[in-house]
Design an enzyme around this catalytic site. Sequence first.
Site, PDB file in Angstrom:
ATOM      1  N   CYS A  39      -0.054   5.607  -1.975  1.00  0.00           N
ATOM      2  CA  CYS A  39       0.710   4.546  -1.317  1.00  0.00           C
ATOM      3  C   CYS A  39       0.811   4.771   0.189  1.00  0.00           C
ATOM      4  O   CYS A  39       0.452   3.919   0.993  1.00  0.00           O
ATOM      5  CB  CYS A  39       2.098   4.478  -1.954  1.00  0.00           C
ATOM      6  SG  CYS A  39       3.176   3.304  -1.178  1.00  0.00           S
ATOM      7  N   GLY A 182      -8.238  -9.134  -7.450  1.00  0.00           N
ATOM      8  CA  GLY A 182      -6.857  -8.702  -7.703  1.00  0.00           C
ATOM      9  C   GLY A 182      -6.120  -8.530  -6.380  1.00  0.00           C
ATOM     10  O   GLY A 182      -6.617  -8.928  -5.315  1.00  0.00           O
ATOM     11  N   VAL A 183      -4.943  -7.912  -6.463  1.00  0.00           N
ATOM     12  CA  VAL A 183      -4.098  -7.787  -5.275  1.00  0.00           C
ATOM     13  C   VAL A 183      -4.831  -7.060  -4.140  1.00  0.00           C
ATOM     14  O   VAL A 183      -4.852  -7.526  -2.993  1.00  0.00           O
ATOM     15  CB  VAL A 183      -2.794  -7.037  -5.639  1.00  0.00           C
ATOM     16  CG1 VAL A 183      -1.981  -6.755  -4.399  1.00  0.00           C
ATOM     17  CG2 VAL A 183      -1.979  -7.859  -6.626  1.00  0.00           C
ATOM     18  N   ILE A 184      -5.458  -5.920  -4.466  1.00  0.00           N
ATOM     19  CA  ILE A 184      -6.103  -5.122  -3.413  1.00  0.00           C
ATOM     20  C   ILE A 184      -7.273  -5.903  -2.793  1.00  0.00           C
ATOM     21  O   ILE A 184      -7.398  -5.986  -1.569  1.00  0.00           O
ATOM     22  CB  ILE A 184      -6.561  -3.759  -3.974  1.00  0.00           C
ATOM     23  CG1 ILE A 184      -5.320  -2.925  -4.351  1.00  0.00           C
ATOM     24  CG2 ILE A 184      -7.424  -2.995  -2.970  1.00  0.00           C
ATOM     25  CD1 ILE A 184      -5.626  -1.592  -5.034  1.00  0.00           C
ATOM     26  N   ARG A 266      -7.855   0.154 -10.706  1.00  0.00           N
ATOM     27  CA  ARG A 266      -7.628   1.591 -10.536  1.00  0.00           C
ATOM     28  C   ARG A 266      -7.488   2.250 -11.901  1.00  0.00           C
ATOM     29  O   ARG A 266      -7.045   1.625 -12.845  1.00  0.00           O
ATOM     30  CB  ARG A 266      -6.390   1.837  -9.663  1.00  0.00           C
ATOM     31  CG  ARG A 266      -6.647   1.366  -8.231  1.00  0.00           C
ATOM     32  CD  ARG A 266      -5.503   1.660  -7.320  1.00  0.00           C
ATOM     33  NE  ARG A 266      -5.152   3.047  -7.177  1.00  0.00           N
ATOM     34  CZ  ARG A 266      -5.722   3.910  -6.338  1.00  0.00           C
ATOM     35  NH1 ARG A 266      -6.729   3.526  -5.576  1.00  0.00           N
ATOM     36  NH2 ARG A 266      -5.289   5.154  -6.257  1.00  0.00           N
ATOM     37  N   ASP A 305       1.763   5.625 -11.639  1.00  0.00           N
ATOM     38  CA  ASP A 305       0.447   5.079 -12.018  1.00  0.00           C
ATOM     39  C   ASP A 305      -0.190   5.856 -13.173  1.00  0.00           C
ATOM     40  O   ASP A 305      -0.968   5.295 -13.944  1.00  0.00           O
ATOM     41  CB  ASP A 305      -0.525   5.150 -10.825  1.00  0.00           C
ATOM     42  CG  ASP A 305      -0.322   4.007  -9.843  1.00  0.00           C
ATOM     43  OD1 ASP A 305       0.711   3.316  -9.934  1.00  0.00           O
ATOM     44  OD2 ASP A 305      -1.193   3.819  -8.968  1.00  0.00           O
ATOM     45  N   HIS A 445      21.456 -20.023   6.113  1.00  0.00           N
ATOM     46  CA  HIS A 445      20.760 -21.184   6.693  1.00  0.00           C
ATOM     47  C   HIS A 445      20.593 -20.981   8.198  1.00  0.00           C
ATOM     48  O   HIS A 445      21.543 -20.554   8.850  1.00  0.00           O
ATOM     49  CB  HIS A 445      21.562 -22.460   6.440  1.00  0.00           C
ATOM     50  CG  HIS A 445      20.926 -23.656   7.064  1.00  0.00           C
ATOM     51  ND1 HIS A 445      19.863 -24.305   6.476  1.00  0.00           N
ATOM     52  CD2 HIS A 445      21.169 -24.287   8.241  1.00  0.00           C
ATOM     53  CE1 HIS A 445      19.487 -25.305   7.271  1.00  0.00           C
ATOM     54  NE2 HIS A 445      20.262 -25.316   8.339  1.00  0.00           N
TER      55      HIS A 445
HETATM   56  C1  LIG Z   1      -5.256  -0.268  -1.048  1.00  0.00           C
HETATM   57  C2  LIG Z   1      -4.002  -0.185  -1.882  1.00  0.00           C
HETATM   58  C3  LIG Z   1      -2.898  -0.948  -1.547  1.00  0.00           C
HETATM   59  C4  LIG Z   1      -1.735  -0.871  -2.293  1.00  0.00           C
HETATM   60  N1  LIG Z   1      -0.673  -1.638  -1.934  1.00  0.00           N
HETATM   61  C5  LIG Z   1       0.459  -1.578  -2.664  1.00  0.00           C
HETATM   62  C6  LIG Z   1       1.597  -2.329  -2.286  1.00  0.00           C
HETATM   63  O1  LIG Z   1       1.580  -3.042  -1.287  1.00  0.00           O
HETATM   64  N2  LIG Z   1       2.710  -2.240  -3.034  1.00  0.00           N
HETATM   65  C7  LIG Z   1       2.762  -1.451  -4.164  1.00  0.00           C
HETATM   66  O2  LIG Z   1       3.795  -1.407  -4.835  1.00  0.00           O
HETATM   67  N3  LIG Z   1       1.687  -0.722  -4.547  1.00  0.00           N
HETATM   68  C8  LIG Z   1       0.553  -0.760  -3.823  1.00  0.00           C
HETATM   69  N4  LIG Z   1      -0.511   0.008  -4.179  1.00  0.00           N
HETATM   70  C9  LIG Z   1      -0.378   0.857  -5.390  1.00  0.00           C
HETATM   71  C10 LIG Z   1       0.410   2.133  -5.048  1.00  0.00           C
HETATM   72  O3  LIG Z   1      -0.262   2.830  -4.042  1.00  0.00           O
HETATM   73  C11 LIG Z   1       0.584   2.987  -6.279  1.00  0.00           C
HETATM   74  O4  LIG Z   1       1.170   2.222  -7.311  1.00  0.00           O
HETATM   75  C12 LIG Z   1       1.474   4.189  -5.999  1.00  0.00           C
HETATM   76  O5  LIG Z   1       0.906   4.990  -4.997  1.00  0.00           O
HETATM   77  C13 LIG Z   1       1.661   5.017  -7.275  1.00  0.00           C
HETATM   78  O6  LIG Z   1       2.430   6.136  -6.987  1.00  0.00           O
HETATM   79  P1  LIG Z   1       2.259   7.473  -7.835  1.00  0.00           P
HETATM   80  O7  LIG Z   1       3.251   8.430  -7.295  1.00  0.00           O
HETATM   81  O8  LIG Z   1       2.293   7.167  -9.266  1.00  0.00           O
HETATM   82  O9  LIG Z   1       0.771   7.988  -7.537  1.00  0.00           O
HETATM   83  P2  LIG Z   1      -0.033   8.258  -6.207  1.00  0.00           P
HETATM   84  O10 LIG Z   1       0.561   7.603  -5.034  1.00  0.00           O
HETATM   85  O11 LIG Z   1      -1.456   7.980  -6.544  1.00  0.00           O
HETATM   86  O12 LIG Z   1       0.158   9.815  -5.981  1.00  0.00           O
HETATM   87  C14 LIG Z   1      -0.378  10.750  -6.861  1.00  0.00           C
HETATM   88  C15 LIG Z   1      -0.577  12.052  -6.107  1.00  0.00           C
HETATM   89  O13 LIG Z   1      -0.905  13.064  -7.043  1.00  0.00           O
HETATM   90  C16 LIG Z   1      -1.865  13.940  -6.491  1.00  0.00           C
HETATM   91  N5  LIG Z   1      -2.526  14.623  -7.594  1.00  0.00           N
HETATM   92  C17 LIG Z   1      -3.307  14.100  -8.563  1.00  0.00           C
HETATM   93  N6  LIG Z   1      -3.670  15.061  -9.427  1.00  0.00           N
HETATM   94  C18 LIG Z   1      -3.110  16.207  -8.996  1.00  0.00           C
HETATM   95  C19 LIG Z   1      -3.133  17.548  -9.458  1.00  0.00           C
HETATM   96  N7  LIG Z   1      -3.780  17.890 -10.583  1.00  0.00           N
HETATM   97  N8  LIG Z   1      -2.465  18.480  -8.751  1.00  0.00           N
HETATM   98  C20 LIG Z   1      -1.798  18.158  -7.618  1.00  0.00           C
HETATM   99  N9  LIG Z   1      -1.746  16.925  -7.132  1.00  0.00           N
HETATM  100  C21 LIG Z   1      -2.384  15.948  -7.814  1.00  0.00           C
HETATM  101  C22 LIG Z   1      -2.760  13.006  -5.686  1.00  0.00           C
HETATM  102  O14 LIG Z   1      -3.438  13.729  -4.677  1.00  0.00           O
HETATM  103  C23 LIG Z   1      -1.725  12.014  -5.114  1.00  0.00           C
HETATM  104  O15 LIG Z   1      -1.282  12.419  -3.858  1.00  0.00           O
HETATM  105  C24 LIG Z   1      -1.681  -0.022  -3.428  1.00  0.00           C
HETATM  106  C25 LIG Z   1      -2.786   0.774  -3.766  1.00  0.00           C
HETATM  107  C26 LIG Z   1      -3.928   0.691  -3.000  1.00  0.00           C
HETATM  108  C27 LIG Z   1      -5.094   1.566  -3.366  1.00  0.00           C
END
Ligand SMILES: Cc1cc2nc3c(=O)[nH]c(=O)nc-3n(C[C@H](O)[C@H](O)[C@H](O)COP(=O)(O)OP(=O)(O)OC[C@H]3O[C@@H](n4cnc5c(N)ncnc54)[C@H](O)[C@@H]3O)c2cc1C
Length: 459
Positions: A39, A182-184, A266, A305, A445
């Site tokens: 994110c 999709g959104v992205i 994704r 996610d 308003h």
């Molecule tokens: C281009 C784009 C635009 C987006 N825009 C929006 C938006 O506007 N609004 C919205 O709500 N969502 C948006 N999203 C989705 C949003 O980014 C995700 O839903 C959100 O980041 C999920 O959070 P998370 O903590 O589950 O995982 P992530 O943010 O993916 O974080 C997971 C972390 O875990 C780490 N990791 C993975 N495996 C391991 C391991 N084995 N050991 C240590 N670290 C590890 C990764 O390096 C990462 O840093 C967007 C996504 C993209 C790609």
Amino acid sequence: MYDVIIIGGGPGGYLAAERLGHRGKKVLLVEKEHLGGTCLNVGCIPTKTLLNSAKYYLHASEGERFGVHAEKVSFNLAEMMAWKEQVVQSLRSGVTSQMKRYKVEVLSGTGLVEVKGAARAVKVLSDGSETIHETKAILVAAGSVPAMPPIPGARDNPKVLDSTGLLSVSAVPKKLCVIGGGVIGIEFASLFGTLGSEVSVVEMLDEIIPPMDKDQAPLLRRVLKNTGFNLGCKVTRIEGGTVFFTDKNGKDQSVAADLVLMAAGRRAETLSWGAKEAGIDVTGKGVTVDSRMRTNISGVWAAGDVNGRSMLAHSAYRMAEVAVNDICAFLEGGSSNDTMRYNAVPWAVYSIPEAAGVGMTEQEALAAGIAIKKSAVPMLLSGRFIAENGVKAPGNVKVIIDAKTEVILGVHVLGPYASEMIWGAAALIENETRIADVKQMIFPHPSVCEVIRDAVWNF
Ligand SMILES: Cc1cc2nc3c(=O)[nH]c(=O)nc-3n(C[C@H](O)[C@H](O)[C@H](O)COP(=O)(O)OP(=O)(O)OC[C@H]3O[C@@H](n4cnc5c(N)ncnc54)[C@H](O)[C@@H]3O)c2cc1C
């Protein structure tokens, strides 16, 4: 021994770490790349920063109808990228400070879940070394990665980028093909279309943005700058920058582009942290969890996610809170009453103009056999909307209610500020509000959100 080890420092992981630290728990957060996750580093934040720069460019270019003349309006992509980087860096250091504030230990490396009988531990691989950390509970918040469908010619093709790659290009492509509406995909189409690219979106489904109301989606398609759509089309192969696809009549077609964005969804990250070895149930969608984010293995939770239930940053935040409440109860020998609900999760597309929604669409409600009433009104009913956008600008609000109970089931907004307005609508749905109650509420308003009140008064 830690109370909790968190794998992944994205929104799900860092918010859980803050909340647990706040409650006095001994917490270790393991992150293999950057704090802030997808994110902050390559998702929500950088895309919105660039879209805002594009919006400034558009407003400067089109200010004449509002009496503002700017000459030789131009943009500098390198400067836009530098500003985006500055925003990312500053927010990332904000997350680092929060970890310090809540006394969360942060370890850089890849975390793997270790389950031996009742014992729980996380193995951390970092720079060729390996350390084992014992813990009472584990929260997996490993997020997701871009999906790369097996389309011939897509892999190892320098013209085919995922969203992360497109966030750091050095020039605006003359022609951009976006695979996936999709959104992205739509946010990038809007960004580069506004900056002058000729954009072609190729989407397999019959309409863009699956959660969007089917009356509003065509309106958005019509107004996205410099963007054409190929709906109901299946990509068959890619050669260089040329995308070949079969259209909805079965005809072979192609689009030639300088760059191709692969925005075909994704995939939950279920491979990097030893799920299989630990015996954790995983399906093609992600880790299987219950409504408290528990996995099938006692002492291991999965939020954000990685469980594939709702791939949005704000869903990850809420799932993290639900998991934290259950973990804290577990540490005291109980379980929490807090559970995750998905019916009032808002979504937003930060295209120009924006779109957002919460709850059911008309189509979903009808498919579920619910008798509904609907009301759709144009944003032109709002004085502020006209003042800021003119009388030809598109935008509307659609409200769906249960015909029997008059409870609000869905609110769908197309137009500026949609992403900011939708929170209020989410609160109405979360609280199962009836239209009679909304009619007694006072809206500021002049504001664009007054249109929600107008839509409700139509019933
Ligand atoms: C281009 C784009 C635009 C987006 N825009 C929006 C938006 O506007 N609004 C919205 O709500 N969502 C948006 N999203 C989705 C949003 O980014 C995700 O839903 C959100 O980041 C999920 O959070 P998370 O903590 O589950 O995982 P992530 O943010 O993916 O974080 C997971 C972390 O875990 C780490 N990791 C993975 N495996 C391991 C391991 N084995 N050991 C240590 N670290 C590890 C990764 O390096 C990462 O840093 C967007 C996504 C993209 C790609």
